[in-house]
Each structure stands twice: as C-alpha cells, then as structure tokens.
Design a protein around this motif. Structure first.
Motif, PDB file in Angstrom:
ATOM      1  N   ASP A 131     -36.742  -7.672  79.585  1.00  0.00           N
ATOM      2  CA  ASP A 131     -36.784  -6.939  80.855  1.00  0.00           C
ATOM      3  C   ASP A 131     -35.401  -6.405  81.204  1.00  0.00           C
ATOM      4  OD1 ASP A 131     -39.483  -7.442  81.184  1.00  0.00           O
ATOM      5  OD2 ASP A 131     -39.138  -9.314  82.293  1.00  0.00           O
ATOM      6  N   TYR A 132     -34.385  -7.215  80.956  1.00  0.00           N
ATOM      7  CA  TYR A 132     -33.015  -6.782  81.252  1.00  0.00           C
ATOM      8  C   TYR A 132     -32.602  -5.647  80.317  1.00  0.00           C
ATOM      9  CZ  TYR A 132     -28.032  -6.969  82.277  1.00  0.00           C
ATOM     10  OH  TYR A 132     -26.752  -6.635  82.647  1.00  0.00           O
ATOM     11  N   ILE A 133     -33.008  -5.709  79.060  1.00  0.00           N
ATOM     12  CA  ILE A 133     -32.705  -4.641  78.113  1.00  0.00           C
ATOM     13  C   ILE A 133     -33.345  -3.328  78.564  1.00  0.00           C
ATOM     14  CG2 ILE A 133     -33.185  -3.814  75.764  1.00  0.00           C
ATOM     15  CD1 ILE A 133     -32.692  -6.673  74.796  1.00  0.00           C
ATOM     16  N   ASP A 134     -34.558  -3.406  79.090  1.00  0.00           N
ATOM     17  CA  ASP A 134     -35.209  -2.199  79.621  1.00  0.00           C
ATOM     18  C   ASP A 134     -34.381  -1.586  80.747  1.00  0.00           C
ATOM     19  OD1 ASP A 134     -37.311  -2.410  77.855  1.00  0.00           O
ATOM     20  OD2 ASP A 134     -38.618  -3.468  79.258  1.00  0.00           O
ATOM     21  N   VAL A 135     -33.779  -2.436  81.568  1.00  0.00           N
ATOM     22  CA  VAL A 135     -32.918  -1.951  82.649  1.00  0.00           C
ATOM     23  C   VAL A 135     -31.671  -1.278  82.069  1.00  0.00           C
ATOM     24  CG1 VAL A 135     -31.463  -2.632  84.607  1.00  0.00           C
ATOM     25  CG2 VAL A 135     -33.722  -3.665  84.308  1.00  0.00           C
ATOM     26  N   LEU A 136     -31.078  -1.892  81.038  1.00  0.00           N
ATOM     27  CA  LEU A 136     -29.899  -1.311  80.392  1.00  0.00           C
ATOM     28  C   LEU A 136     -30.218   0.065  79.807  1.00  0.00           C
ATOM     29  CD1 LEU A 136     -28.375  -4.382  78.495  1.00  0.00           C
ATOM     30  CD2 LEU A 136     -27.587  -3.371  80.631  1.00  0.00           C
ATOM     31  N   ALA A 137     -31.387   0.177  79.168  1.00  0.00           N
ATOM     32  CA  ALA A 137     -31.789   1.455  78.588  1.00  0.00           C
ATOM     33  C   ALA A 137     -32.016   2.503  79.673  1.00  0.00           C
ATOM     34  CB  ALA A 137     -33.053   1.274  77.749  1.00  0.00           C
ATOM     35  N   LEU A 170     -31.207 -11.942  67.516  1.00  0.00           N
ATOM     36  CA  LEU A 170     -31.282 -10.823  66.574  1.00  0.00           C
ATOM     37  C   LEU A 170     -32.460  -9.918  66.907  1.00  0.00           C
ATOM     38  CD1 LEU A 170     -30.490 -12.616  63.179  1.00  0.00           C
ATOM     39  CD2 LEU A 170     -28.960 -11.206  64.559  1.00  0.00           C
ATOM     40  N   ASP A 171     -33.597 -10.515  67.234  1.00  0.00           N
ATOM     41  CA  ASP A 171     -34.771  -9.717  67.592  1.00  0.00           C
ATOM     42  C   ASP A 171     -34.520  -8.906  68.867  1.00  0.00           C
ATOM     43  OD1 ASP A 171     -36.139 -10.695  65.421  1.00  0.00           O
ATOM     44  OD2 ASP A 171     -37.190 -12.258  66.549  1.00  0.00           O
ATOM     45  N   ALA A 172     -33.878  -9.536  69.842  1.00  0.00           N
ATOM     46  CA  ALA A 172     -33.602  -8.849  71.106  1.00  0.00           C
ATOM     47  C   ALA A 172     -32.603  -7.712  70.903  1.00  0.00           C
ATOM     48  CB  ALA A 172     -33.067  -9.843  72.138  1.00  0.00           C
ATOM     49  N   LEU A 173     -31.582  -7.938  70.070  1.00  0.00           N
ATOM     50  CA  LEU A 173     -30.604  -6.888  69.816  1.00  0.00           C
ATOM     51  C   LEU A 173     -31.214  -5.725  69.028  1.00  0.00           C
ATOM     52  CD1 LEU A 173     -27.320  -8.876  69.053  1.00  0.00           C
ATOM     53  CD2 LEU A 173     -27.846  -7.498  71.062  1.00  0.00           C
ATOM     54  N   GLU A 174     -32.150  -6.041  68.151  1.00  0.00           N
ATOM     55  CA  GLU A 174     -32.850  -4.962  67.444  1.00  0.00           C
ATOM     56  C   GLU A 174     -33.663  -4.129  68.430  1.00  0.00           C
ATOM     57  OE1 GLU A 174     -35.977  -4.243  63.726  1.00  0.00           O
ATOM     58  OE2 GLU A 174     -35.485  -6.283  64.384  1.00  0.00           O
ATOM     59  N   TYR A 175     -34.284  -4.810  69.382  1.00  0.00           N
ATOM     60  CA  TYR A 175     -35.032  -4.112  70.427  1.00  0.00           C
ATOM     61  C   TYR A 175     -34.097  -3.214  71.240  1.00  0.00           C
ATOM     62  CZ  TYR A 175     -37.960  -3.529  74.618  1.00  0.00           C
ATOM     63  OH  TYR A 175     -38.679  -3.010  75.675  1.00  0.00           O
ATOM     64  N   LEU A 176     -32.909  -3.749  71.582  1.00  0.00           N
ATOM     65  CA  LEU A 176     -31.919  -2.972  72.330  1.00  0.00           C
ATOM     66  C   LEU A 176     -31.461  -1.755  71.530  1.00  0.00           C
ATOM     67  CD1 LEU A 176     -29.991  -2.585  74.725  1.00  0.00           C
ATOM     68  CD2 LEU A 176     -28.388  -4.119  73.576  1.00  0.00           C
ATOM     69  N   ARG A 181     -31.312   4.022  70.686  1.00  0.00           N
ATOM     70  CA  ARG A 181     -31.498   5.160  69.766  1.00  0.00           C
ATOM     71  C   ARG A 181     -32.428   6.201  70.384  1.00  0.00           C
ATOM     72  NH1 ARG A 181     -31.639   1.118  65.631  1.00  0.00           N
ATOM     73  NH2 ARG A 181     -29.857   1.318  64.203  1.00  0.00           N
ATOM     74  N   ASP A 182     -33.492   5.732  71.017  1.00  0.00           N
ATOM     75  CA  ASP A 182     -34.438   6.660  71.652  1.00  0.00           C
ATOM     76  C   ASP A 182     -33.762   7.456  72.767  1.00  0.00           C
ATOM     77  OD1 ASP A 182     -36.448   5.793  69.980  1.00  0.00           O
ATOM     78  OD2 ASP A 182     -37.313   4.397  71.427  1.00  0.00           O
ATOM     79  N   VAL A 183     -32.938   6.786  73.564  1.00  0.00           N
ATOM     80  CA  VAL A 183     -32.234   7.481  74.644  1.00  0.00           C
ATOM     81  C   VAL A 183     -31.265   8.506  74.060  1.00  0.00           C
ATOM     82  CG1 VAL A 183     -30.618   7.222  76.566  1.00  0.00           C
ATOM     83  CG2 VAL A 183     -32.453   5.545  76.244  1.00  0.00           C
ATOM     84  N   CYS A 184     -30.526   8.109  73.036  1.00  0.00           N
ATOM     85  CA  CYS A 184     -29.562   9.024  72.416  1.00  0.00           C
ATOM     86  C   CYS A 184     -30.267  10.239  71.818  1.00  0.00           C
ATOM     87  CB  CYS A 184     -28.762   8.297  71.335  1.00  0.00           C
ATOM     88  SG  CYS A 184     -27.553   7.115  71.997  1.00  0.00           S
ATOM     89  N   LEU A 185     -31.402  10.014  71.198  1.00  0.00           N
ATOM     90  CA  LEU A 185     -32.158  11.111  70.608  1.00  0.00           C
ATOM     91  C   LEU A 185     -32.584  12.105  71.673  1.00  0.00           C
ATOM     92  CD1 LEU A 185     -33.467  12.265  68.020  1.00  0.00           C
ATOM     93  CD2 LEU A 185     -35.500  10.896  68.554  1.00  0.00           C
ATOM     94  N   GLU A 186     -32.986  11.610  72.823  1.00  0.00           N
ATOM     95  CA  GLU A 186     -33.446  12.485  73.902  1.00  0.00           C
ATOM     96  C   GLU A 186     -32.341  13.413  74.404  1.00  0.00           C
ATOM     97  OE1 GLU A 186     -35.385  12.191  78.421  1.00  0.00           O
ATOM     98  OE2 GLU A 186     -35.134  10.380  77.197  1.00  0.00           O
ATOM     99  N   TYR A 187     -31.098  12.914  74.389  1.00  0.00           N
ATOM    100  CA  TYR A 187     -29.982  13.702  74.934  1.00  0.00           C
ATOM    101  C   TYR A 187     -29.052  14.241  73.843  1.00  0.00           C
ATOM    102  CZ  TYR A 187     -31.544  12.011  79.436  1.00  0.00           C
ATOM    103  OH  TYR A 187     -32.320  11.746  80.546  1.00  0.00           O
ATOM    104  N   ASP A 188     -29.531  14.264  72.621  1.00  0.00           N
ATOM    105  CA  ASP A 188     -28.770  14.813  71.500  1.00  0.00           C
ATOM    106  C   ASP A 188     -27.407  14.133  71.384  1.00  0.00           C
ATOM    107  OD1 ASP A 188     -28.296  16.429  69.293  1.00  0.00           O
ATOM    108  OD2 ASP A 188     -27.447  18.057  70.479  1.00  0.00           O
ATOM    109  N   VAL A 189     -27.431  12.815  71.438  1.00  0.00           N
ATOM    110  CA  VAL A 189     -26.213  12.003  71.330  1.00  0.00           C
ATOM    111  C   VAL A 189     -26.233  11.280  69.987  1.00  0.00           C
ATOM    112  CG1 VAL A 189     -24.990   9.996  72.268  1.00  0.00           C
ATOM    113  CG2 VAL A 189     -25.994  11.690  73.819  1.00  0.00           C
ATOM    114  N   ILE A 190     -25.105  11.298  69.293  1.00  0.00           N
ATOM    115  CA  ILE A 190     -24.978  10.625  67.999  1.00  0.00           C
ATOM    116  C   ILE A 190     -24.853   9.120  68.236  1.00  0.00           C
ATOM    117  CG2 ILE A 190     -23.581  10.398  65.915  1.00  0.00           C
ATOM    118  CD1 ILE A 190     -22.587  13.289  66.517  1.00  0.00           C
ATOM    119  N   TYR A 191     -25.683   8.335  67.566  1.00  0.00           N
ATOM    120  CA  TYR A 191     -25.685   6.886  67.753  1.00  0.00           C
ATOM    121  C   TYR A 191     -24.989   6.196  66.583  1.00  0.00           C
ATOM    122  CZ  TYR A 191     -27.339   2.182  68.870  1.00  0.00           C
ATOM    123  OH  TYR A 191     -27.403   0.845  69.195  1.00  0.00           O
TER     124      TYR A 191
END
Length: 223
Positions: A131-137, A170-176, A181-191
């Motif tokens: 839930d916190y990761i969703d907030v960070l994203a 590790l699982d949580a960081l992969e989720y993050l 990556r999805d956010v960066c893709l939306e705004y044409d940002v290199i990840y």
C-alpha cells in the motif's frame, strides 16, 4: 529556374550555417538525495551525477551543471513542493529559480530518498508495504507530471537500491521497480535499475553514474 536555383542555394546555406552554430552543449541539472549529494561515513564524496558531469565535460558537451537544488533525504513530495514554490537559490554564478533550471535543462537526472520505505521494512508487516509503495508511485506520477510542464528534454530516473536480502523485501522491491517503470514509461523518462546494488559506497556511486551515462548517451547522442 535560375531564381529558383539561387533561392534554393541561399536556403541551403542558411541551413548549413544553422547546423554549424546550433547549440550542442548540455545544460545538466541533477535533483536528488544522498546518492547525488553523496556521503560515505559522513564524508562527502562524488555522487553519481559528478561522474555524469565528468563524462559530458570530457566529451566537451557540458554547458552547465547544477546540483544546487539537491539535498539529503529528498522525497518526491519535497521536489514537488520546491517546484510549486519555485525555490530560488543564489550561487557564485548568480541567482536562479527551480522552474528556470528545469526549463533550461537538456538533461535532468532524478533520484529520491528511500529511508522511509526502508524503515517500514523494519517496522511494518509486509502486506502494508505494498500500500505504501502504491503511494510512492502516485507521488512519483505527480512529480513527473509537474516536471514535464517545464522540462521537455531528456529525464533519467534512478530507482531504489536494495540493502536487504530478505525474500519478502525482494518481492516488494520488484513490485516497486515495476510500478516506477510504468510511471517513467508514461512520461517518457529513462529508468535506471540499481536494485542489484546493496551497499552504497564510492565504487557503487561510480557504477550508478556509468549506468546513467549508458542509458542517457543512447538517447541523447545516438538518436
């Protein structure tokens, strides 16, 4: 036909003069926390952006470098506030504002603090981490939406490193990483993924710089 030929030659000459004099220098702005303004054992060392700066300088491509808006423990929400308030600083080179720096930037690198997230790994049940990761994203999405109002050029975002070996972490960081990556893709940002790095020291800061250089050079100089 002769007039058309002369006009064509004049236009070609103007175009060639434009190409010759076109500004090819890079105005580089670095926003970030302790990876950018780096400290190892409380001693300030080269952050990753200094290696990027050195690369541009070596290539004779650096117009200007600024990490004046970076500070330790910077979060997405902190950068959002600074942009909205149009934070102003005064340096030996003069005074300038954050919005002005973003507008001028040909290259912008961004990283944020993960201290709050890492603290939660130590004090929170793992189901709540997501839930916190969703907030960070969500906060990162807001940040890039705001940045893109001013910066239309190349942006590079550095993801989280991984100081843990716990499988749940590790699982949580992969989720993050996937959310970012999805956010960066939306705004044409290199990840730039650095999740394989655990201990952040001078060597790893250079490695982060090299990864940024590899990513941004392909976009900035090879397209």
């Amino acid at each position: 036909m002769r007039k058309i030929l002369i006009i064509g030659l004049v236009l070609l000459l103007i175009f060639l003069i434009y190409l010759t004099n076109m500004d090819r220098k890079v105005y580089y702005v670095a926003l970030g926390d302790s990876l950018e303004k780096a400290y190892v054992y409380n001693e300030e060392v080269y952050g990753y952006s200094h290696y990027v700066k050195g690369y541009l300088k070596k290539k004779d491509l650096l117009e200007r470098y600024s990490d004046d808006f970076s500070k330790v423990d910077t979060r997405s929400t902190d950068i959002i506030r600074d942009i909205k308030n149009n934070k102003k600083i005064t340096t030996a080179r003069g005074a300038f504002s954050m919005k002005n720096a973003l507008i001028k930037a040909d290259l912008l690198t961004v990283n944020i603090s993960y201290s709050d997230l890492f603290n939660k790994f130590n004090n929170t049940i793992y189901t709540e981490i997501y839930d916190y990761i969703d907030v960070l994203a969500y906060d990162l999405d807001r940040l890039f939406e705001l940045i893109r109002e001013y910066c239309k050029e190349d942006i590079v975002f550095i993801g989280p490193y991984n100081p843990f070996e716990d499988e749940n972490v590790l699982d949580a960081l992969e989720y993050l990483n996937n959310k970012y990556r999805d956010v960066c893709l939306e705004y044409d940002v290199i990840y730039v993924d650095i999740s394989d790095l655990q201990v952040i020291d001078g060597k790893n800061l250079e490695e982060i710089g090299n990864r940024v250089i590899d990513k941004m050079s392909k976009s900035l100089f090879e397209t």
